[in-house]
Every structure is written in C-alpha cells, then in structure tokens.
Design a protein around this motif. Structure first.
Motif, PDB file in Angstrom:
ATOM      1  N   ASN A 182      -7.587  12.144  -0.290  1.00 52.95           N
ATOM      2  CA  ASN A 182      -8.067  11.650  -1.589  1.00 52.95           C
ATOM      3  C   ASN A 182      -8.302  10.141  -1.622  1.00 52.95           C
ATOM      4  N   TRP A 183      -7.749   9.414  -0.656  1.00 52.02           N
ATOM      5  CA  TRP A 183      -7.969   7.966  -0.618  1.00 52.02           C
ATOM      6  C   TRP A 183      -9.463   7.626  -0.507  1.00 52.02           C
ATOM      7  N   GLN A 187      -9.470   3.675  -5.437  1.00 52.01           N
ATOM      8  CA  GLN A 187      -8.126   3.282  -5.832  1.00 52.01           C
ATOM      9  C   GLN A 187      -7.548   4.144  -6.944  1.00 52.01           C
ATOM     10  N   VAL A 190      -6.091   7.305  -5.136  1.00 55.82           N
ATOM     11  CA  VAL A 190      -4.859   6.948  -4.413  1.00 55.82           C
ATOM     12  C   VAL A 190      -4.707   5.439  -4.552  1.00 55.82           C
ATOM     13  N   TRP A 192      -3.697   2.480  -3.744  1.00 52.31           N
ATOM     14  CA  TRP A 192      -3.262   1.436  -2.822  1.00 52.31           C
ATOM     15  C   TRP A 192      -3.800   0.074  -3.293  1.00 52.31           C
ATOM     16  N   LEU A 202       1.733   0.841  -2.928  1.00 48.54           N
ATOM     17  CA  LEU A 202       1.226   2.040  -3.589  1.00 48.54           C
ATOM     18  C   LEU A 202       1.973   2.202  -4.908  1.00 48.54           C
ATOM     19  N   VAL A 204       2.342   4.470  -8.261  1.00 52.40           N
ATOM     20  CA  VAL A 204       2.044   5.807  -8.775  1.00 52.40           C
ATOM     21  C   VAL A 204       2.825   6.037 -10.060  1.00 52.40           C
ATOM     22  N   LEU A 214       1.596  18.006   0.139  1.00 53.01           N
ATOM     23  CA  LEU A 214       0.412  17.340   0.682  1.00 53.01           C
ATOM     24  C   LEU A 214      -0.260  18.260   1.693  1.00 53.01           C
ATOM     25  N   TRP A 245       6.868   9.931  -2.786  1.00 52.93           N
ATOM     26  CA  TRP A 245       5.928   8.852  -2.519  1.00 52.93           C
ATOM     27  C   TRP A 245       6.548   7.755  -1.652  1.00 52.93           C
ATOM     28  N   TYR A 248       6.276   9.036   1.806  1.00 57.21           N
ATOM     29  CA  TYR A 248       4.882   8.987   2.226  1.00 57.21           C
ATOM     30  C   TYR A 248       4.498   7.572   2.656  1.00 57.21           C
ATOM     31  N   TRP A 252       3.237   6.328   6.235  1.00 60.41           N
ATOM     32  CA  TRP A 252       1.946   5.648   6.344  1.00 60.41           C
ATOM     33  C   TRP A 252       2.111   4.314   7.064  1.00 60.41           C
ATOM     34  N   TYR A 286      -0.741  12.516 -11.740  1.00 61.84           N
ATOM     35  CA  TYR A 286       0.411  12.001 -10.999  1.00 61.84           C
ATOM     36  C   TYR A 286       1.692  12.114 -11.815  1.00 61.84           C
TER      37      TYR A 286
END
Length: 319
Positions: A182-183, A187, A190, A192, A202, A204, A214, A245, A248, A252, A286
């Motif tokens: 989805n990135w 923005q 996702v 970022w 990030l 959320v 995911l 998150w 995640y 990442w 979210y």
C-alpha cells in the motif's frame, strides 16, 4: 473431468493471482471476466491459455453469460478509481449533499449486488468465493461509519444472506489482510515521513498495540485455492504475518538499514494527509483496525492455520 473456475476482474491483482495459481494446479478450466478483453493485461492472460470474456458489473446480463457452466466463481470488486485518483476524466456527478466517499461506496455496493444477482443464477455452481472485508460500521458499534471500502464489500455479504439463502450456503468469504504494497499509494495510505536527519517515522492512528494481518496481495490465489479444498461457509482472513506497527517498523528498519521509529497519531491528524476524504478514509481504517481489530474481532473469522488444507508453505512470510 476438468472443473471450470470463473474469475471476475481477472486482470486485477487478486484476479490475476487466482488465475496464475489455478494454471499451475492443473485439472481446471479457467475463464476470466474483464471489461476490456483487448487490453494488454487481458491478452497476456489469454496467451497463457485462459479464456477471456467481456463482462461489466454494471451489466448483469454480461456477467450471467460469462458465468455459464461455472463450478467455482471468484468475485471481487474495487473501490472506484475516482476516489484514489480524482481526475477530471473520472470525476463522478454527485447527488446533492453526497460526498465522493458515499458515491464510491454506493457504486461498489451496486457492483457487488449485480455480481451476486448473476452468480445466483448459475445452476452448476459448487462454490462462490467473495473477496470481502469486515463490516467496520457494525463491528465498531457505529463508531467508525466511514470505512466505506470495507463496508461496501461486507454489505454484499449481507445482501446475499438476505436475498439468496441458497447461494449463501455455497459461499466462502476471503478477507485479504492489509496489503504490504500500500505504500505505493502515497503517504495517506502508509504514512511514512522522512526527518531532516534522514531517519523515518511512521505515524498511524490508534493505539498501535493490536497486531495487523499483513499480506502480499499477489498471494491471493493461494488462499482461494485453499478455500476450494474445504466445504463452503468459511470466513478466511488471509495474511503472511500479524504484527504491531512497532514490530513492522523495526522489521522495515532492519531490512532497509534506515533508522525508523513508530509514533501514534489521531484520525484528525492523519486526515490532513490527503484531500477529498481520502486521508480521512485511511485514518478511520487504521483506527478501526486498532480499536476493534482489522477483522472486527468477528468470531466467524478463521486463519489458514485453522482450516484443514495442505500447508500454505507458498504464502510469503514477511519476517
């Protein structure tokens, strides 16, 4: 004897994944429905041996004709492109007082109902697999009424149970987890943000403490295949990993080598990331997933690990 699987929206990410998985399985005839059989994606699938036919969710008769003889049907709709890409060419005419989000919801719901109307006429049908999501309005007790891209799909399920009880008995539901890709949508999808020192953050909405399912969207076909191996009536959540998150972001950062942190934010702050209701739609999604779970904590939902099929070793695990 070969069975016929018909894939609605075959050139999409989910539809093309289903087509490619069943091509490798053998023992199946594959027919794909698309609005434009002449476009490159349609021709590429046809070159692999898939029967490509025209069908439009606005035209019930075209869908009925394309479904003839089907043993299994995979149905899928998408939120209209006017929402994520509101250009002059695809901007709809709104009714007085109607928001773009509401128009998109009503359009996708109508498409889903039309598909259900067509599938209900297939007398050879063994299984209907509907790509859906949880009913955010229902499972949040009315707190989140604007997660329209979830609710449009979920309300098709309600329609089938109310209008076509026989079809409902032949239906299984596939709920795809949050797309890890989805990135690519920017923005608001996702959120970022790059800091002056080169690190990333990030932000959320919600608590950030509830694990999110995911999934790699092109793995959809494997989950559809699994649903063909068990009796109808399943409500399957599809994912490679569940993680918070914070987990995640840690993963990442480890993979990219870029320092990154996670921070909680609010629906109101996230909504500012994109105009036209897009930022708000993503923000509510979210927050809903954090407050109530991505699947709404629906007790009927099962994971692949709870379904008695051969191991889904081919589904990619993110960690």
């Amino acid at each position: 004897m070969e069975k016929l699987i018909v894939i609605i929206a075959v050139t999409g990410v989910q539809g093309s994944s289903v087509a490619n998985v069943f091509l490798r399985e053998g023992g199946w005839k594959i027919r794909g429905i698309t609005r434009d059989p002449s476009k490159p994606a349609s021709r590429a699938l046809a070159a692999k041996g898939i029967e490509i036919v025209r069908g439009d969710a606005e035209d019930i008769e075209s869908i009925k004709a394309a479904l003839r003889g089907a043993s299994v049907v995979f149905g899928n709709t998408v939120f209209p492109e006017a929402f994520s890409n509101p250009t002059a060419e695809n901007a709809p005419t709104l009714a007085p007082g109607q928001s773009l989000r509401e128009w998109c919801y009503e359009t996708e719901l109508r498409h889903g109902k039309n598909i259900a109307d067509a599938v209900a006429t297939v007398d050879t049908l063994d299984l209907f697999i509907w790509s859906s999501l949880s009913d955010a309005k229902k499972w949040s007790g009315g707190k989140y009424t604007g997660v329209y891209h979830f609710d449009a799909k979920a309300h098709v399920v309600d329609y089938i149970h109310n209008e076509y009880p026989t079809l409902a008995k032949k239906m299984s539901i596939l709920q795809m987890g949050l797309f890890i890709t989805n990135w690519k949508w920017g923005q608001a999808a996702v959120p970022w943000e790059k800091r002056p020192d080169g690190s990333m953050v990030l932000r959320v909405p919600g608590s950030g403490d509830v694990p999110v399912p995911l999934v790699v969207p092109s793995d959809a076909g494997y989950f559809v295949k699994a649903l063909t191996q068990v009796p109808a009536g399943k409500n399957l959540i599809a994912f490679g990993d569940r993680m918070t998150w914070a987990e995640y972001v840690q993963l990442w950062s480890r993979i990219t080598g870029v320092p990154a942190t996670f921070e909680k934010t609010t629906v109101a702050e996230h909504a500012k990331l994109a105009p036209g209701g897009y930022g708000e739609e993503m923000a509510e999604m979210y927050a809903y997933a954090q407050d109530y779970g991505y699947d709404g904590s629906d007790p009927s939902v099962v994971s692949a690990h709870q379904v008695s099929v051969r191991p889904l070793a081919y589904v990619r695990v993110l960690s």
